[in-house]
Design a protein around this motif. Structure first.
Motif, PDB file in Angstrom:
ATOM      1  N   THR A 162       0.758  -1.215   0.183  1.00 49.12           N
ATOM      2  CA  THR A 162       0.000   0.108   0.079  1.00 49.12           C
ATOM      3  C   THR A 162       1.095   1.258  -0.214  1.00 49.12           C
ATOM      4  O   THR A 162       1.914   1.332   0.439  1.00 49.12           O
ATOM      5  N   THR A 164       0.293   5.862   0.133  1.00 49.48           N
ATOM      6  CA  THR A 164      -0.767   6.787   0.399  1.00 49.48           C
ATOM      7  C   THR A 164      -0.651   7.575  -0.566  1.00 49.48           C
ATOM      8  O   THR A 164       0.469   7.906  -1.458  1.00 49.48           O
ATOM      9  N   ARG A 167       2.373  10.207   0.044  1.00 46.26           N
ATOM     10  CA  ARG A 167       3.545   9.787  -0.312  1.00 46.26           C
ATOM     11  C   ARG A 167       3.754   9.752  -1.952  1.00 46.26           C
ATOM     12  O   ARG A 167       4.879  10.286  -2.109  1.00 46.26           O
ATOM     13  N   LYS A 182      -3.919  10.921   3.437  1.00 48.53           N
ATOM     14  CA  LYS A 182      -3.697   9.789   4.073  1.00 48.53           C
ATOM     15  C   LYS A 182      -4.681   8.380   3.460  1.00 48.53           C
ATOM     16  O   LYS A 182      -4.414   7.490   4.079  1.00 48.53           O
ATOM     17  N   VAL A 183      -5.171   8.676   2.384  1.00 51.29           N
ATOM     18  CA  VAL A 183      -5.893   7.674   1.855  1.00 51.29           C
ATOM     19  C   VAL A 183      -4.944   6.852   1.192  1.00 51.29           C
ATOM     20  O   VAL A 183      -3.913   7.253   0.369  1.00 51.29           O
ATOM     21  N   ALA A 184      -5.123   5.413   1.450  1.00 48.03           N
ATOM     22  CA  ALA A 184      -4.072   4.468   0.902  1.00 48.03           C
ATOM     23  C   ALA A 184      -4.602   3.723  -0.234  1.00 48.03           C
ATOM     24  O   ALA A 184      -5.881   3.551  -0.520  1.00 48.03           O
ATOM     25  N   TYR A 204      -8.371   2.229  -4.648  1.00 53.34           N
ATOM     26  CA  TYR A 204      -8.615   3.080  -3.395  1.00 53.34           C
ATOM     27  C   TYR A 204     -10.012   3.571  -3.449  1.00 53.34           C
ATOM     28  O   TYR A 204     -10.780   3.530  -4.264  1.00 53.34           O
TER      29      TYR A 204
END
Length: 267
Positions: A162, A164, A167, A182-184, A204
């Motif tokens: 995973t 985010t 990232r 923060k959504v993965a 997602y």
């Protein structure tokens, strides 16, 4: 006698364990990718993306085409896009050719109101070399490295993990909407024996409260690595620059920029 038999059995077991070959380390996907960056060569992509948004139903987008490489990455693309459902959240043209600093769009709204003889609209290249709906751009070595090193497992030629949106945004140098940070994104990254990526599947989910929830799944396949590729700009006499369009034209003034925010329907 029993001691002798037991001793022989243990010796045989030890010999068997010693003789077992060590498992070879998987080929490095990043090194394999960089070797593909040869002018005049490229890869074919075939992609299906599906976004389900609560009561509004689902949108399916297919993208097929060819990507051409230069010494440092993507330098050209020729893509065809089809949409089924409630409309494309990306506004992608049915046909899009990117060469150098320009992207050429054809079909649908991009061609309906053009003067006679004109078939393409030319735009400044806004895609940043990103193709289709896939948020995980495996053509960027640092992104591919993050997916490989950040994977939770590697088995049978597949990396699983995973990452985010936050990232990814840092890797792309993009400012990601705080609702996405923060959504993965869960992913499966398949590679062949040479380390070349053959498929990426990402998924997602977004929750915008009263606006509803959406689930997006993108499945992208890569074939024909290293094949010879020729992608040229459309004939000049068939092209109209976007700056030549009047303000009252229904032809879009821009095309999707390929940003993470736009891929996630966040404006």
């Amino acid at each position: 006698m029993k001691r002798i038999v037991a001793g022989l059995a243990l010796a045989s077991s030890a010999a068997f364990v010693t003789a077992a070959p060590a498992q070879a380390a998987p080929a490095d996907p990043v090194k394999a990718l960089k070797k593909q960056y040869v002018t005049g060569h490229g890869v074919r992509i075939s992609e299906s993306a599906r976004t389900a948004a609560g009561s509004t139903g689902a949108v399916s987008i297919t993208t097929n085409g060819t990507i051409g490489f230069g010494k440092s990455g993507i330098v050209a693309m020729d893509l065809r896009t089809g949409v089924k459902g409630a409309g494309s959240p990306l506004g992608a043209p049915p046909r899009m050719v990117t060469v150098g600093n320009y992207t050429y769009a054809k079909g649908g709204l991009f061609s309906d109101e053009l003067p006679d003889g004109k078939k393409w609209v030319r735009y400044p290249n806004q895609t940043g070399g990103r193709a289709g709906s896939q948020p995980l751009d495996i053509f960027r070595p640092k992104v591919l490295k993050a997916l490989v090193t950040g994977a939770k497992s590697f088995k049978g030629g597949s990396y699983r993990g995973t990452v985010t949106f936050g990232r990814l945004g840092r890797l792309y140098g993009e400012k990601v909407d705080k609702r996405l940070g923060k959504v993965a994104i869960s992913y499966v990254l398949d590679v062949n024996s040479k380390g070349l990526v053959t498929r990426v599947r990402s998924e997602y989910r977004l929750d915008f409260g009263i606006l509803g929830k959406t689930t997006s799944t993108v499945n992208t396949r890569y074939t024909g690595w290293g094949s010879k590729v020729t992608i040229k700009a459309p004939p000049a006499d068939e092209v109209l620059d976007v700056s030549e369009l009047g303000t009252e034209s229904d032809v879009p003034q821009s095309i999707p920029d390929g940003s993470l925010n736009s891929l996630s329907a966040v404006e």
